[in-house]
Design a protein around this motif. Structure first.
Motif, short mmCIF file in Angstrom:
data_model
loop_
_atom_site.label_atom_id
_atom_site.label_comp_id
_atom_site.label_asym_id
_atom_site.label_seq_id
_atom_site.Cartn_x
_atom_site.Cartn_y
_atom_site.Cartn_z
N LEU A 117 -0.03 15.52 -18.60
CA LEU A 117 -0.37 16.85 -19.09
C LEU A 117 -1.77 16.79 -19.68
O LEU A 117 -2.03 15.99 -20.58
CB LEU A 117 0.64 17.31 -20.14
CG LEU A 117 2.10 17.36 -19.67
CD1 LEU A 117 3.02 17.73 -20.82
CD2 LEU A 117 2.26 18.35 -18.53
N ASN A 118 -2.65 17.63 -19.17
CA ASN A 118 -4.07 17.54 -19.50
C ASN A 118 -4.63 18.96 -19.63
O ASN A 118 -4.83 19.63 -18.62
CB ASN A 118 -4.81 16.75 -18.40
CG ASN A 118 -6.15 16.22 -18.86
OD1 ASN A 118 -6.58 16.47 -19.98
ND2 ASN A 118 -6.81 15.48 -17.99
N ASN A 122 -6.63 23.96 -17.13
CA ASN A 122 -5.79 22.85 -16.72
C ASN A 122 -6.64 21.82 -16.00
O ASN A 122 -7.42 22.15 -15.11
CB ASN A 122 -4.70 23.36 -15.79
CG ASN A 122 -3.84 22.24 -15.22
OD1 ASN A 122 -3.55 21.27 -15.90
ND2 ASN A 122 -3.43 22.39 -13.97
N SER A 124 -2.99 18.63 -14.20
CA SER A 124 -1.76 18.03 -14.71
C SER A 124 -0.78 17.84 -13.56
O SER A 124 -0.80 18.59 -12.58
CB SER A 124 -1.14 18.92 -15.78
OG SER A 124 -2.04 19.12 -16.86
N PRO A 160 -0.08 23.68 -17.44
CA PRO A 160 0.37 24.06 -18.78
C PRO A 160 -0.17 25.41 -19.24
O PRO A 160 0.47 26.09 -20.05
CB PRO A 160 -0.18 22.93 -19.67
CG PRO A 160 -0.40 21.79 -18.75
CD PRO A 160 -0.80 22.40 -17.45
N ARG A 217 -4.39 15.23 -24.10
CA ARG A 217 -3.88 14.59 -22.89
C ARG A 217 -2.65 13.76 -23.27
O ARG A 217 -2.66 13.01 -24.25
CB ARG A 217 -4.95 13.70 -22.28
CG ARG A 217 -4.60 13.03 -20.98
CD ARG A 217 -5.69 12.05 -20.55
NE ARG A 217 -7.00 12.68 -20.49
CZ ARG A 217 -7.99 12.43 -21.35
NH1 ARG A 217 -7.80 11.57 -22.36
NH2 ARG A 217 -9.14 13.02 -21.22
#
Length: 360
Positions: free
Chosen positions: A31-32, A54, A57, A83, A357
């Motif tokens: 998840l970034n 985003n 991710s 996300p 992150r």
């Protein structure tokens, strides 16, 4: 519907695989997410924007099954995950099935090309708005086939077959073929061939990579990319560099461009300092031709520089901040490769990001 199916399907697949006695299955994710202030300057419509972005991710499941005699079946299903919007697609990224043995690894599916993978890790800002794909590789094609994103050499290729050799004294070879399944209206039968020779031993990493795009622009014309990359780790500091030449065969003749990238990273405990600088030279060739960002003539190049800082909260979680500036020459049309700003000729782009992150 897709947003609900993606995590549910992957979790079910991982849970089902866990009961297999002779298989190893793992669920993983990255998840970034960054919150950016971006600006476009020097164009007729100067503008600024605050946005959530985003940084590619992912959510996936991968594993292997021991078939005996040193042979394994390997598999991976990797999906996109956003996300910021909640969007996702179950197998839109590195997804494969294949075999692995003492002779190497052979698999098919949708996968990052050897040319792309050879130097991506040399960019500490890959794959964010600040990534070197703005210049290196002539843009980023996250997941493509032979008929779309035909300018980009930074690719994840659908309908592709890959072979990875075993590593011998730090040396290994990776080869991929993008099968010619597409039938564009112009009558071309496009395909892709990609290869990378990699040496990794001790503090040294070095690579030579080459890729050919057969009939991507039109029938009978091939494009090619060639690059050299190297990195040296001394203590907590790493210095890396890449030199690349792209060449497109167009109706008006050969269009070529050289580009260069250097990065410097330094780690002090939980604190990480990051610097990356890319330069696209002026293109050479017919003045009336353009492929992606590449065009011929004076003033068609660009600079892209990024300075960043990471703070590690744990081995899997970090906070980061960076400031990135992409400055086109008078006729340059380069843009951020992901989360772009529709740069006009000669425009300057700025992006300041703060984000988080997490990987598991």
């Amino acid at each position: 519907m897709t947003n609900k199916i993606l995590p549910t399907a992957l979790l079910a697949l991982a849970a089902g695989g866990a009961h297999a006695q002779d298989a190893s299955v793992a669920l993983y994710a990255r998840l970034n997410l960054g919150f950016e202030h971006v600006g476009r300057h020097g164009a007729s419509d100067d503008s600024t924007l605050v946005r959530a972005s985003n940084y590619r991710s992912v959510l996936g499941v991968r594993g292997s099954e021991d078939l005996g005699g040193g042979l394994k079946a390997i598999f991976q299903v990797e999906g996109t995950l956003s996300p910021d919007t909640g969007a996702g697609a179950i197998a839109a990224r590195d997804t494969r099935i294949g075999l692995q043995g003492r002779w190497g690894t052979l698999f098919g599916g949708t996968w990052t090309t050897p040319y792309n993978a050879a130097t991506a890790a040399l960019d500490p800002f890959y794959p964010t708005t600040a990534g070197y794909m703005s210049i290196m590789g002539n843009g980023s094609a996250s997941t493509s086939d032979n008929a779309i994103d035909t300018s980009s050499f930074d690719r994840r290729q659908r309908n592709s077959v890959h072979y990875w050799s075993p590593t011998w004294e730090g040396l290994s070879l990776r080869i991929a073929q993008g099968l010619n399944e597409e039938r564009p209206a112009n009558g071309a039968r496009p395909s892709l061939t990609s290869a990378a020779l990699v040496y990794e031993k001790g503090p040294l990493y070095a690579t030579a990579a080459w890729e050919r795009h057969h009939e991507y622009q039109r029938p009978g014309l091939n494009d090619s990319g060639a690059k050299l990359g190297a990195a040296w780790q001394f203590g907590r500091t790493r210095l890396a560099g890449v030199a690349e030449r792209l060449r497109y065969r167009t109706a008006g003749g050969a269009l070529a461009r050289n580009a260069y990238y250097v990065s410097l990273t330094h780690q002090i405990g939980v604190h990480g300092l990051r610097l990356g600088v890319a330069r696209a030279g002026d293109g050479s060739g017919p003045a009336n031709e353009r492929v992606g960002y590449v065009q011929a003539g004076p003033g068609t190049g660009a600079w892209h520089a990024t300075l960043g800082y990471d703070y590690a909260l744990s081995k899997r979680t970090s906070l980061f901040v960076f400031h990135s500036r992409l400055k086109n020459d008078s006729r340059g049309v380069y843009d951020f490769a992901i989360n772009g700003l529709d740069a006009a000729a000669g425009a300057r782009l700025d992006a300041t990001s703060m984000g988080m992150r997490h990987a598991f």
